[in-house]
Write a protein that holds these residues in place. Sequence first.
Motif, PDB file in Angstrom:
ATOM      1  N   ASP A   1       0.802  -1.232   0.000  1.00  0.00           N
ATOM      2  CA  ASP A   1       0.000   0.000   0.000  1.00  0.00           C
ATOM      3  C   ASP A   1       0.830   1.276   0.000  1.00  0.00           C
ATOM      4  O   ASP A   1       0.606   2.160  -0.817  1.00  0.00           O
ATOM      5  CB  ASP A   1      -0.961   0.021   1.193  1.00  0.00           C
ATOM      6  CG  ASP A   1      -2.118  -0.939   1.025  1.00  0.00           C
ATOM      7  OD1 ASP A   1      -2.249  -1.558  -0.056  1.00  0.00           O
ATOM      8  OD2 ASP A   1      -2.899  -1.074   1.979  1.00  0.00           O
ATOM      9  N   GLU A   2       1.791   1.393   0.905  1.00  0.00           N
ATOM     10  CA  GLU A   2       2.544   2.651   0.998  1.00  0.00           C
ATOM     11  C   GLU A   2       3.410   2.875  -0.235  1.00  0.00           C
ATOM     12  O   GLU A   2       3.514   3.989  -0.735  1.00  0.00           O
ATOM     13  CB  GLU A   2       3.381   2.705   2.270  1.00  0.00           C
ATOM     14  CG  GLU A   2       3.975   4.084   2.503  1.00  0.00           C
ATOM     15  CD  GLU A   2       4.538   4.273   3.897  1.00  0.00           C
ATOM     16  OE1 GLU A   2       4.889   5.414   4.211  1.00  0.00           O
ATOM     17  OE2 GLU A   2       4.628   3.296   4.673  1.00  0.00           O
TER      18      GLU A   2
ATOM     19  N   CYS B   1     -12.186  -2.892  -6.516  1.00  0.00           N
ATOM     20  CA  CYS B   1     -11.671  -1.567  -6.880  1.00  0.00           C
ATOM     21  C   CYS B   1     -10.761  -1.034  -5.778  1.00  0.00           C
ATOM     22  O   CYS B   1     -10.736  -1.565  -4.676  1.00  0.00           O
ATOM     23  CB  CYS B   1     -12.827  -0.580  -7.105  1.00  0.00           C
ATOM     24  SG  CYS B   1     -13.902  -1.004  -8.487  1.00  0.00           S
ATOM     25  N   ALA B   2     -10.040   0.036  -6.108  1.00  0.00           N
ATOM     26  CA  ALA B   2      -9.122   0.638  -5.131  1.00  0.00           C
ATOM     27  C   ALA B   2      -9.037   2.139  -5.365  1.00  0.00           C
ATOM     28  O   ALA B   2      -9.425   2.645  -6.425  1.00  0.00           O
ATOM     29  CB  ALA B   2      -7.740   0.006  -5.254  1.00  0.00           C
ATOM     30  N   ALA B   3      -8.510   2.838  -4.359  1.00  0.00           N
ATOM     31  CA  ALA B   3      -8.248   4.277  -4.466  1.00  0.00           C
ATOM     32  C   ALA B   3      -6.772   4.489  -4.174  1.00  0.00           C
ATOM     33  O   ALA B   3      -6.248   3.968  -3.191  1.00  0.00           O
ATOM     34  CB  ALA B   3      -9.103   5.049  -3.470  1.00  0.00           C
ATOM     35  N   LEU B   4      -6.098   5.233  -5.035  1.00  0.00           N
ATOM     36  CA  LEU B   4      -4.693   5.516  -4.823  1.00  0.00           C
ATOM     37  C   LEU B   4      -4.395   6.967  -5.159  1.00  0.00           C
ATOM     38  O   LEU B   4      -5.169   7.631  -5.847  1.00  0.00           O
ATOM     39  CB  LEU B   4      -3.812   4.572  -5.643  1.00  0.00           C
ATOM     40  CG  LEU B   4      -4.046   4.487  -7.139  1.00  0.00           C
ATOM     41  CD1 LEU B   4      -3.001   5.289  -7.881  1.00  0.00           C
ATOM     42  CD2 LEU B   4      -3.960   3.027  -7.566  1.00  0.00           C
ATOM     43  N   LEU B   5      -3.278   7.450  -4.640  1.00  0.00           N
ATOM     44  CA  LEU B   5      -2.871   8.817  -4.927  1.00  0.00           C
ATOM     45  C   LEU B   5      -2.313   8.909  -6.336  1.00  0.00           C
ATOM     46  O   LEU B   5      -1.641   7.995  -6.810  1.00  0.00           O
ATOM     47  CB  LEU B   5      -1.791   9.274  -3.943  1.00  0.00           C
ATOM     48  CG  LEU B   5      -2.259   9.623  -2.543  1.00  0.00           C
ATOM     49  CD1 LEU B   5      -1.053   9.963  -1.675  1.00  0.00           C
ATOM     50  CD2 LEU B   5      -3.232  10.781  -2.560  1.00  0.00           C
ATOM     51  N   ASN B   6      -2.588  10.017  -6.988  1.00  0.00           N
ATOM     52  CA  ASN B   6      -2.005  10.301  -8.288  1.00  0.00           C
ATOM     53  C   ASN B   6      -0.540  10.675  -8.061  1.00  0.00           C
ATOM     54  O   ASN B   6      -0.230  11.542  -7.251  1.00  0.00           O
ATOM     55  CB  ASN B   6      -2.771  11.455  -8.940  1.00  0.00           C
ATOM     56  CG  ASN B   6      -2.385  11.678 -10.379  1.00  0.00           C
ATOM     57  OD1 ASN B   6      -1.245  11.479 -10.774  1.00  0.00           O
ATOM     58  ND2 ASN B   6      -3.340  12.111 -11.168  1.00  0.00           N
ATOM     59  N   ALA B   7       0.374  10.017  -8.770  1.00  0.00           N
ATOM     60  CA  ALA B   7       1.807  10.301  -8.627  1.00  0.00           C
ATOM     61  C   ALA B   7       2.169  11.665  -9.209  1.00  0.00           C
ATOM     62  O   ALA B   7       3.216  12.216  -8.884  1.00  0.00           O
ATOM     63  CB  ALA B   7       2.632   9.212  -9.301  1.00  0.00           C
ATOM     64  N   TYR B   8       1.314  12.216 -10.078  1.00  0.00           N
ATOM     65  CA  TYR B   8       1.536  13.528 -10.692  1.00  0.00           C
ATOM     66  C   TYR B   8       0.299  14.382 -10.441  1.00  0.00           C
ATOM     67  O   TYR B   8      -0.453  14.704 -11.349  1.00  0.00           O
ATOM     68  CB  TYR B   8       1.813  13.375 -12.189  1.00  0.00           C
ATOM     69  CG  TYR B   8       2.950  12.422 -12.445  1.00  0.00           C
ATOM     70  CD1 TYR B   8       4.261  12.806 -12.198  1.00  0.00           C
ATOM     71  CD2 TYR B   8       2.712  11.126 -12.883  1.00  0.00           C
ATOM     72  CE1 TYR B   8       5.316  11.927 -12.403  1.00  0.00           C
ATOM     73  CE2 TYR B   8       3.758  10.243 -13.095  1.00  0.00           C
ATOM     74  CZ  TYR B   8       5.055  10.655 -12.857  1.00  0.00           C
ATOM     75  OH  TYR B   8       6.092   9.786 -13.059  1.00  0.00           O
ATOM     76  N   PRO B   9       0.061  14.747  -9.166  1.00  0.00           N
ATOM     77  CA  PRO B   9      -1.213  15.369  -8.781  1.00  0.00           C
ATOM     78  C   PRO B   9      -1.380  16.804  -9.271  1.00  0.00           C
ATOM     79  O   PRO B   9      -0.414  17.529  -9.468  1.00  0.00           O
ATOM     80  CB  PRO B   9      -1.145  15.339  -7.252  1.00  0.00           C
ATOM     81  CG  PRO B   9       0.309  15.387  -6.940  1.00  0.00           C
ATOM     82  CD  PRO B   9       0.981  14.604  -8.039  1.00  0.00           C
ATOM     83  N   TYR B  10      -2.645  17.177  -9.436  1.00  0.00           N
ATOM     84  CA  TYR B  10      -2.999  18.567  -9.724  1.00  0.00           C
ATOM     85  C   TYR B  10      -3.054  19.369  -8.435  1.00  0.00           C
ATOM     86  O   TYR B  10      -2.861  20.568  -8.441  1.00  0.00           O
ATOM     87  CB  TYR B  10      -4.345  18.643 -10.441  1.00  0.00           C
ATOM     88  CG  TYR B  10      -4.264  18.118 -11.844  1.00  0.00           C
ATOM     89  CD1 TYR B  10      -3.693  18.876 -12.861  1.00  0.00           C
ATOM     90  CD2 TYR B  10      -4.755  16.859 -12.160  1.00  0.00           C
ATOM     91  CE1 TYR B  10      -3.607  18.390 -14.147  1.00  0.00           C
ATOM     92  CE2 TYR B  10      -4.672  16.368 -13.455  1.00  0.00           C
ATOM     93  CZ  TYR B  10      -4.090  17.132 -14.438  1.00  0.00           C
ATOM     94  OH  TYR B  10      -4.010  16.650 -15.708  1.00  0.00           O
ATOM     95  N   SER B  11      -3.383  18.692  -7.333  1.00  0.00           N
ATOM     96  CA  SER B  11      -3.420  19.340  -6.028  1.00  0.00           C
ATOM     97  C   SER B  11      -3.143  18.278  -4.971  1.00  0.00           C
ATOM     98  O   SER B  11      -3.198  17.083  -5.255  1.00  0.00           O
ATOM     99  CB  SER B  11      -4.782  20.015  -5.780  1.00  0.00           C
ATOM    100  OG  SER B  11      -5.812  19.058  -5.691  1.00  0.00           O
ATOM    101  N   ASN B  12      -2.840  18.713  -3.753  1.00  0.00           N
ATOM    102  CA  ASN B  12      -2.609  17.762  -2.663  1.00  0.00           C
ATOM    103  C   ASN B  12      -3.846  16.903  -2.466  1.00  0.00           C
ATOM    104  O   ASN B  12      -4.962  17.401  -2.508  1.00  0.00           O
ATOM    105  CB  ASN B  12      -2.320  18.505  -1.363  1.00  0.00           C
ATOM    106  CG  ASN B  12      -1.014  19.244  -1.410  1.00  0.00           C
ATOM    107  OD1 ASN B  12      -0.160  18.956  -2.225  1.00  0.00           O
ATOM    108  ND2 ASN B  12      -0.858  20.223  -0.544  1.00  0.00           N
ATOM    109  N   GLY B  13      -3.650  15.606  -2.253  1.00  0.00           N
ATOM    110  CA  GLY B  13      -4.771  14.722  -1.992  1.00  0.00           C
ATOM    111  C   GLY B  13      -5.483  14.227  -3.243  1.00  0.00           C
ATOM    112  O   GLY B  13      -6.560  13.645  -3.148  1.00  0.00           O
TER     113      GLY B  13
END
Length: 167
Positions: A40-41, A52-64
């Motif tokens: 996960d980390e 299904c899953a939720a993950l952080l975008n490695a190239y985010p538009y904003s935090n979170g």
Amino acid sequence: MPSLDRIWAGWRIPYIEASGAEEPPPGEGSLFERILALPDEEGMVVRRGRTCAALLNAYPYSNGHLMVLPNRAVAELEGLDDEEHAELWSLVRDGTAAIKAAYRPDGVNIGVNLGRGAGAGVPDHLHVHVLPRWAGDTNFMTSVAETRVLPEPLGDAWRKLRAAWPG
């Protein structure tokens, strides 16, 4: 002579080098299937469901900036089975609640780009973007320098959203 300020964004180089590449990096499965195979980390997976899953975008538009996606590579919404469809939208709802609790944004953008023509960066594996927005969060950096300034490391965002996830 005026000075020229520079902003170092070395974390962007993998994205720049992969730009325009037709094939994802080597490995089994789609890019997202390979990410979901990581702990996960390491994969920045905030929440795992059965399908299904939720993950952080490695190239985010904003935090979170979250991406919610099926565990298997499905390119189109109509390719989801009923269980995947229900869980995908349930995770979008819960991800929105987690973003609101963790970041207290003025609003939330939720969007899906289906196909390369619609702007999908990973067209073989649909994903729903869920990202916090604040009044005035578009600034000159994005407008004139095509650079985003993010004050929070991905690891911090990952911990914050996991802690704020409903249930």
